[in-house]
Design a protein around this motif. Structure first.
Motif, PDB file in Angstrom:
ATOM      1  N   GLY A 289     -22.030  66.104 -57.817  1.00  0.00           N
ATOM      2  CA  GLY A 289     -21.365  66.652 -56.634  1.00  0.00           C
ATOM      3  C   GLY A 289     -20.185  65.782 -56.240  1.00  0.00           C
ATOM      4  N   PRO A 290     -20.059  65.443 -54.947  1.00  0.00           N
ATOM      5  CA  PRO A 290     -18.935  64.637 -54.498  1.00  0.00           C
ATOM      6  C   PRO A 290     -19.096  63.136 -54.758  1.00  0.00           C
ATOM      7  N   GLY A 291     -20.188  62.743 -55.401  1.00  0.00           N
ATOM      8  CA  GLY A 291     -20.335  61.349 -55.794  1.00  0.00           C
ATOM      9  C   GLY A 291     -20.923  60.434 -54.741  1.00  0.00           C
ATOM     10  N   PHE A 292     -21.746  60.954 -53.846  1.00  0.00           N
ATOM     11  CA  PHE A 292     -22.366  60.139 -52.801  1.00  0.00           C
ATOM     12  C   PHE A 292     -23.173  58.994 -53.395  1.00  0.00           C
ATOM     13  N   PHE A 293     -23.863  59.246 -54.509  1.00  0.00           N
ATOM     14  CA  PHE A 293     -24.704  58.228 -55.138  1.00  0.00           C
ATOM     15  C   PHE A 293     -24.015  57.504 -56.295  1.00  0.00           C
ATOM     16  N   THR A 294     -22.896  58.017 -56.776  1.00  0.00           N
ATOM     17  CA  THR A 294     -22.291  57.539 -58.019  1.00  0.00           C
ATOM     18  C   THR A 294     -21.877  56.076 -57.966  1.00  0.00           C
TER      19      THR A 294
END
Length: 174
Positions: free
Chosen positions: A46-51
């Motif tokens: 998704g938008p990379g919250f955890f990336t």
């Protein structure tokens, strides 16, 4: 294309604005078992919250590969990676059910915030089983559950459920 962008903007608002106010991404990643030196796959970034937090947890000796089927999400996360100067993370436009990556490539695979699977759920679980090392861990946040013939429950910790590959033995995280 406009549907992808609209859907992504909605998800990004929730993850980057609301989640950021109430949620620490490190806590579920730690509960999932991310540790320095691991090679990790993030399914549906998704938008990379955890990336980027995942990349920080695995450190310079580890790596994170994030996949998403949304071109808008992949572009967004790639920009975040570049702005942060992270060198141990890459994002790929791919269906997680058909990644084309080599077998047994990952120590840990996490599936956080994935509300639904595009295509066959069986194909997704088979691919994640193929990609996970024999002694690796699959961590899921949410209601999705892999088939018991491929993955065995190890433990539930907070909102995270950890699984080992069928036939492998995984130890709970201390």
């Amino acid at each position: 294309m406009w549907r992808d962008q609209f859907r992504f903007r909605t998800i990004a608002f929730v993850h980057e604005t609301l989640y950021g106010l109430f949620r620490d991404p490190v806590a579920p990643l730690t509960a999932a078992g991310l540790r320095p030196g691991q090679r990790v796959l993030e399914v549906g970034c998704g938008p990379g919250f955890f990336t980027l937090p995942a990349a920080e947890l695995v450190g310079p000796d580890g790596s994170v590969v994030s996949v998403d089927v949304s071109p808008t999400a992949v572009r967004h996360v790639q920009q975040k990676i570049e702005r942060a100067g992270a060198t141990n993370v890459q994002v790929l436009l791919a269906n997680a059910a058909h990644t084309g990556m080599p077998a047994a490539s990952f120590d840990l695979i996490f599936v956080f915030g994935l509300g639904h699977v595009i295509g066959s759920p069986d194909a997704l679980w088979s691919e994640l089983h193929r990609l996970l090392r024999y002694d690796g861990t699959l961590a899921i946040e949410g209601r999705l559950r892999p088939p018991r013939d491929l993955f065995h429950l190890v433990e539930r910790r907070d909102r995270i459920t950890r699984f080992s590959r069928a036939g492998a033995v995984a130890e709970p995280i201390p």
